[in-house]
Write an enzyme that holds these catalytic residues in place. Structure first.
Site, short mmCIF file in Angstrom:
data_model
loop_
_atom_site.label_atom_id
_atom_site.label_comp_id
_atom_site.label_asym_id
_atom_site.label_seq_id
_atom_site.Cartn_x
_atom_site.Cartn_y
_atom_site.Cartn_z
N ARG A 135 0.84 -1.20 0.00
CA ARG A 135 0.00 0.00 0.00
C ARG A 135 0.88 1.25 0.00
NH1 ARG A 135 -2.27 -4.95 1.71
NH2 ARG A 135 -4.52 -4.87 1.37
N ASP A 182 -5.56 -15.39 1.41
CA ASP A 182 -6.67 -14.79 2.15
C ASP A 182 -7.59 -13.98 1.23
OD1 ASP A 182 -4.46 -12.95 1.86
OD2 ASP A 182 -5.56 -11.56 3.12
N GLU A 183 -8.79 -13.78 1.73
CA GLU A 183 -9.77 -12.82 1.20
C GLU A 183 -10.04 -12.96 -0.30
OE1 GLU A 183 -9.30 -9.16 4.36
OE2 GLU A 183 -8.04 -9.09 2.58
N TRP A 242 -5.63 -15.01 11.69
CA TRP A 242 -5.90 -13.57 11.80
C TRP A 242 -7.37 -13.25 12.02
CZ3 TRP A 242 -8.68 -10.14 8.60
CH2 TRP A 242 -9.19 -10.69 7.42
N TYR A 248 -3.31 -6.20 15.26
CA TYR A 248 -3.19 -5.34 14.08
C TYR A 248 -2.89 -3.91 14.52
CZ TYR A 248 -4.56 -8.69 10.46
OH TYR A 248 -4.59 -9.73 9.57
N PHE A 249 -1.63 -3.53 14.40
CA PHE A 249 -1.19 -2.24 14.93
C PHE A 249 -1.52 -1.07 14.01
CE2 PHE A 249 2.43 -4.52 17.44
CZ PHE A 249 1.48 -5.16 18.21
N TRP A 264 -0.41 -2.94 8.61
CA TRP A 264 -0.87 -2.69 7.24
C TRP A 264 -0.82 -1.20 6.97
CZ3 TRP A 264 -1.28 -7.05 4.54
CH2 TRP A 264 -1.47 -8.24 5.25
N GLU A 281 -2.24 1.09 4.70
CA GLU A 281 -3.18 1.93 3.95
C GLU A 281 -3.07 3.40 4.34
OE1 GLU A 281 -3.97 -0.96 5.32
OE2 GLU A 281 -5.44 -2.07 4.13
#
Length: 532
Positions: free
Chosen positions: A163, A329-330, A396, A421-422, A470, A472
């Protein structure tokens, strides 16, 4: 009289050091502060004594820290006749635990004895926390006795560079942060819908096209518009080797992640023939979120698998890591459902549904990776349709996937989103734009990676845990640090310290001293923690 006065001054200093300076994170298994003993003094005559060449990495790491923050570099010798010395010793018999160390400091010397080279290195990281948090000289080290070892074998931290891209200089700094907190795995998330970040010589369009997007959304998803700015970057294979070497010198294994079969819009922008709609014009993603409404799934054809084998061969040749993360995933299975080619593949292989096709995909990739002497790690969706025989599961979506994998006797890395998830906000009203969920420090600290529903035999399959970051809404290194600290401290204590040693009130006290060290190191953390 003068000698008595000096001794009294040193004794007073030792007591002050004992009270204020011995604040170690993660908490050691055993710590004794020798309050009545005078401190060890590091000065220009101090030597690091190393008789085993494998311990030179640890000696160099100590010198790097001393040089950077105290402008002193110690001599390294194999002779132990010097009076003022720091002894680094390898002795496999001093503990039954892997990577354990014993640290003793007194007026005469400091000794760090490890059961392994990493064990000695972890002892050095503890020694760094016994040093002052301001640039004083000579350097006084409190007299202590420490016996310590890690609780879990896998202690990881992740960074998403798809990202937003971070250069090699910052990746090295990030690795330093992990080493300082006694973590031993860096999960490098190199590919996703938003950019392909590693050079693959056999398929150059992955970086000439897939590494660049033509804009990014503005604000919190779904956003208030698009900035229209070309954005991207990638690591050459030489840069990857440089990072791997740097990490190895700090006993950190680098786990590369190459996403498949979904999160592949950057791949399809470069090579649309591997998608379920090969005539479609794909673009590198410009918005965040899960792309169920966009086709980002690879078609499980022989042609696609040949491409992935090419990519994974170059990746495995670069990375000495035994473990290769393949995502998994996803993936929205609607695209396989709508694809005549996918349906034909299912029919030809006796696959009942699209979850079975997901399992077929992962099994086939695992077989190839295993043939090269490597093991796959995947997010817990790789359980769908049946878990590949040797796969390691990164859980997760809560703990359910990890529990299921452990019961099937597969190694598990616990990283549930609500605790690990930081990229989520540290405060109800955070200081800057973040992902919309709330993950305060105490929630991280209170997490226990071994679910109570597992019996003793099943619990042994919980290999460890990992924090994830992550990117973003993380556009620069200062923001990475802000999101990472001090939750990284909590993570280190979860994964290193004995369960019975965890105490949040005591942790908060030690954290105040840790913040002073971060000030010395010029690390960007939220000053709101200093208010309480």
């Amino acid at each position: 009289m003068k000698r008595i006065a000096i001794f009294c001054l040193l004794l007073m200093l030792a007591n002050r050091l004992s009270a204020q300076e011995v604040q170690i994170i993660p908490q050691p298994a055993y710590l004794e502060i020798k309050k009545k003993l005078v401190p060890f003094i590091i000065n220009k005559n101090t030597k690091i004594v190393v008789k085993d060449s494998s311990l030179l990495k640890s000696a160099n790491n100590l010198n790097e820290y001393l040089s950077k923050y105290f402008q002193i570099k110690l001599g390294i010798t194999s002779k132990d006749s010097t009076a003022n010395r720091i002894n680094l010793v390898l002795n496999t018999r001093v503990s039954e635990f892997d990577d354990a160390y014993i640290l003793n400091s007194s007026k005469e010397n400091i000794s760090i004895i490890g059961t392994s080279s990493p064990g000695v290195f972890y002892g050095i990281q503890t020694l760094l926390q016994l040093l002052p948090y301001n640039k004083t000289f000579p350097i006084h080290v409190a007299s202590v006795s420490i016996v310590d070892h890690p609780r879990f074998g896998y202690r990881g931290m992740h960074l998403d560079v798809s990202r937003h891209f971070f250069d090699v200089a910052f990746i090295k700094k990030y690795i330093d942060y992990l080493a300082y907190h006694k973590l031993n795995n860096f999960h490098w998330h190199l590919t996703d819908d938003h950019g392909w970040r590693i050079e693959i010589k056999k398929h150059p369009k992955l970086t000439s096209i897939g590494a660049w997007r033509n804009g990014s959304i503005i604000g919190l998803y779904p956003g208030t518009g698009n900035d229209g700015l070309r954005y991207g970057g990638f690591y050459t294979q030489e840069e990857v080797k440089e990072v791997i070497k740097y990490a190895a010198d700090r006993y950190i294994n680098v786990v590369p992640e190459i996403e498949m079969p979904a999160h592949s819009m950057a791949v399809l922008a470069a090579y649309p023939q591997f998608g379920t709609e090969p005539s479609k014009k794909y673009e590198v993603a410009q918005t965040w979120g899960i792309f169920n409404k966009f086709n980002n799934v690879l078609q499980p054809t022989d042609q696609t698998f040949k491409f992935l084998e090419d990519v994974l061969t170059e990746v495995m040749n670069l990375f000495p890591s035994k473990y290769i993360h393949i995502g998994g995933d996803e993936g929205s299975k609607i695209w396989w459902k709508q694809s005549a080619v996918s349906q034909q593949i299912m029919k030809a292989n006796g696959i009942k549904d699209e979850s079975g096709l997901q399992s077929y995909f992962i099994h086939r990739i695992e077989k190839f990776v295993n043939s090269k002497g490597k093991t796959i790690i995947g997010w817990d969706e790789i359980l769908d349709g049946g878990l590949a025989p040797n796969a390691i599961v990164m859980s997760w979506r809560g703990e359910k996937g990890g529990i299921a994998a452990a019961k099937q006797k597969h190694k598990v890395i616990m990283t549930p989103e609500d605790m690990m998830y930081f990229n989520h906000s540290q405060f109800l009203k955070d200081d800057s734009l973040t992902a919309s969920k709330y993950l305060p420090l105490k929630t991280v600290y209170d997490y226990e990676p071994v679910p109570v529903v597992l019996n003793a035999a099943e619990a042994k399959y919980i290999w460890g845990g990992q924090g994830n970051l992550w990117s973003e809404y993380i556009t620069n290194p200062a923001k990475v640090e802000y999101m990472l600290f001090p939750r990284l401290d909590a993570l280190s204590e979860i994964l290193w310290s004995p369960k019975e040693k965890k105490n949040y009130t005591d942790f908060q006290i030690r954290l105040k001293t840790q913040f002073k060290r971060y000030d010395l190191m010029k690390i960007n953390y939220s000053k709101r923690y200093l208010v309480n």
